[in-house]
Scaffold this active site. Structure first.
Site, PDB file in Angstrom:
ATOM      1  CG  ASP A 150      -2.268   0.541   1.018  1.00 47.32           C
ATOM      2  OD1 ASP A 150      -2.398   1.372   0.114  1.00 47.32           O
ATOM      3  OD2 ASP A 150      -3.200   0.206   1.775  1.00 47.32           O
ATOM      4  CG  ASP A 205      -9.551   2.076  -0.774  1.00 51.58           C
ATOM      5  OD1 ASP A 205      -8.535   2.035  -1.494  1.00 51.58           O
ATOM      6  OD2 ASP A 205      -9.539   1.920   0.458  1.00 51.58           O
TER       7      ASP A 205
HETATM    8  C1  GLA Z   1      -5.955   1.348   1.569  1.00 52.98           C
HETATM    9  C2  GLA Z   1      -6.124   0.342   0.446  1.00 52.98           C
HETATM   10  C3  GLA Z   1      -7.249  -0.625   0.798  1.00 52.98           C
HETATM   11  C4  GLA Z   1      -6.942  -1.320   2.112  1.00 52.98           C
HETATM   12  C5  GLA Z   1      -6.710  -0.287   3.213  1.00 52.98           C
HETATM   13  C6  GLA Z   1      -6.189  -0.932   4.486  1.00 52.98           C
HETATM   14  O1  GLA Z   1      -7.038   2.187   1.665  1.00 52.98           O
HETATM   15  O2  GLA Z   1      -6.378   0.991  -0.759  1.00 52.98           O
HETATM   16  O3  GLA Z   1      -7.452  -1.555  -0.237  1.00 52.98           O
HETATM   17  O4  GLA Z   1      -5.820  -2.135   1.941  1.00 52.98           O
HETATM   18  O5  GLA Z   1      -5.754   0.673   2.819  1.00 52.98           O
HETATM   19  O6  GLA Z   1      -5.911  -0.004   5.485  1.00 52.98           O
END
Ligand code: GLA
Length: 413
Positions: A150, A205
């Site tokens: 990430d 997301d």
């Molecule tokens: C980010 C990623 C998500 C998830 C969260 C976890 O937002 O894009 O897919 O992994 O972190 O904290």
């Protein structure tokens, strides 16, 4: 002297580029699996993850192709150990990650884990920055097969460099570990990701919704259709071993069944990684049928790995086309309107030339048999226009097969 220095630098550059090579031959079709985040966020633990591994098998998901069981954020202990090694939260995962990996492998599945290029993960656990080689070795020692990496808490660092470092660290373990970059498309990873990773997130997301109204005062996830729009111009960057990732699936997490079906169909058309994000232990039969639809999965997993082309948009209906192995095609009519829409698609009047893949769909010179991939019903051939109605927020997804022509030849012989 100058020449010598140049020669040295040249070879040094070539060698380091060679070292940057990711493990060869991974994810030649889009990765399929399950990830804990969309349903469980930080509420994960050993018992639940083991139950999920069992459910991947008993529900038929594994046999349909879902292989990677990925633990997302929040598996970590709040601190590294005295040697600065990562450690799992002992309360959530009392037997540790090696034992969990062994359990996952014993089910015929593969083990995925999560961390972050920053100093901390998005949920605030120890990040990998400055510990890339050490963490890669830790993962390899636990039998990890997939790393989602990430981009939180990375202020001021260069994305391409940070992801390249981790890619090299994974390669140095000599273990085949799929590298999933998750920097939300911010630094256009499709332009530089292919030599270092197997997949990269293209957007922020996903949320569980068809269209999610942006909140002007804060962060909002994206709905399915908002993500689809962001994929239209990225098709040239995807292919075997290097995929655009429009984020994990929300199938079974609360959208109506028609929207789930459209979401799943479109992810298959986009040659997207199919990473389920629902509670597999308690899914409805409807959800299970969507996630395990073999015909639709085969479109996603087609060996050519060509992301679909948005051929036309007419009266809220989008026509997407995906060239497949052997000259076949998948076609998906996506109705984005709030009411049903009639389809009347004349194959002969629509000669499709996909310049990217150099493939042509021409019903004037080739007859195709048509099968509806959701009902499994034969729908005639491309000799006649395709007519039907697509309900609101749903799809008509068909498979065009050259097979009939071959069979005819056989009959004649
Ligand atoms: C980010 C990623 C998500 C998830 C969260 C976890 O937002 O894009 O897919 O992994 O972190 O904290």
């Amino acid at each position: 002297m100058k020449k010598l220095t140049f020669t040295f630098l040249f070879f040094a550059a070539v060698t380091s580029a060679a070292l940057a090579q990711k493990y060869p031959g991974l994810a030649l079709t889009p990765p399929m699996g399950w990830n804990s985040w969309n349903t469980f966020a930080c509420n994960i633990n050993e018992k639940m993850i083991k139950e999920m591994a069992d459910a991947m098998v008993s529900s038929g998901m594994r046999d349909a192709g879902y292989k990677y069981l990925v633990l997302d954020d929040c598996w970590l202990s709040p601190t590294r150990d005295s040697l600065q090694n990562l450690q799992a939260d002992p309360k959530k995962f009392p037997d540790g990650m090696k034992a969990l990996g062994d359990y996952i492998h014993s089910k015929g599945l593969k083990f995925g884990i999560y961390n972050c290029a920053g100093t901390k993960t998005c949920a605030g656990y120890p990040g990998t920055r400055g510990h890339e080689y050490q963490d890669a070795l830790t993962y390899a020692s636990w039998g990890v097969d997939y790393l989602k990496y990430d981009w939180c808490n990375t202020e001021g660092i260069n994305a391409r460099e940070a992801y390249t470092t981790m890619s090299k660290a994974l390669a140095a373990t000599h273990r085949p570990i799929v590298f999933s970059m998750c920097e939300w498309g911010t630094n256009q990873p499709w332009l530089w990701g292919a030599p270092i990773a197997e997949l990269w997130r293209t957007t922020g997301d996903i949320g569980c919704g068809w269209y999610i109204k942006p909140n002007p005062n804060g962060w909002t996830p994206l709905g399915v259709t908002q993500i689809i729009d962001k994929e239209v111009n990225l098709r040239q960057y995807a292919g075997p071993g290097h995929w655009n990732d429009p984020d994990m699936l929300e199938v079974g997490n609360g959208m109506p069944v028609n929207e789930d079906r459209a979401h799943f169909s479109m992810w298959a058309m986009l040659a997207a990684p199919l990473i389920a994000g629902n509670d597999l232990r308690h899914m409805s039969e409807e959800t299970r049928e969507i996630l395990t639809n073999r015909g639709v999965i085969a479109v996603d997993q087609d060996s050519l790995g060509i992301q679909a082309l948005r051929y036309e948009v007419k009266d809220s209906v989008e026509t997407w086309m995906k060239p497949l192995e052997g000259g076949d095609w998948a076609i998906c009519f996506l109705n984005r309107a709030a009411e049903p829409k009639a389809i009347d698609f004349d194959w002969k009047a629509n000669v499709v030339k996909d310049t990217l893949s150099n493939r042509e769909l021409n019903a004037n010179t080739q007859r195709y048999a048509i099968v509806d991939l959701w009902t499994n019903k034969a729908m005639g051939t491309t000799q006649k226009a395709l007519k039907g109605t697509v309900p609101s927020h749903d799809v008509l997804m068909v498979y065009l097969s050259k097979q009939i022509k071959k069979e005819k030849h056989k009959e004649r012989r």
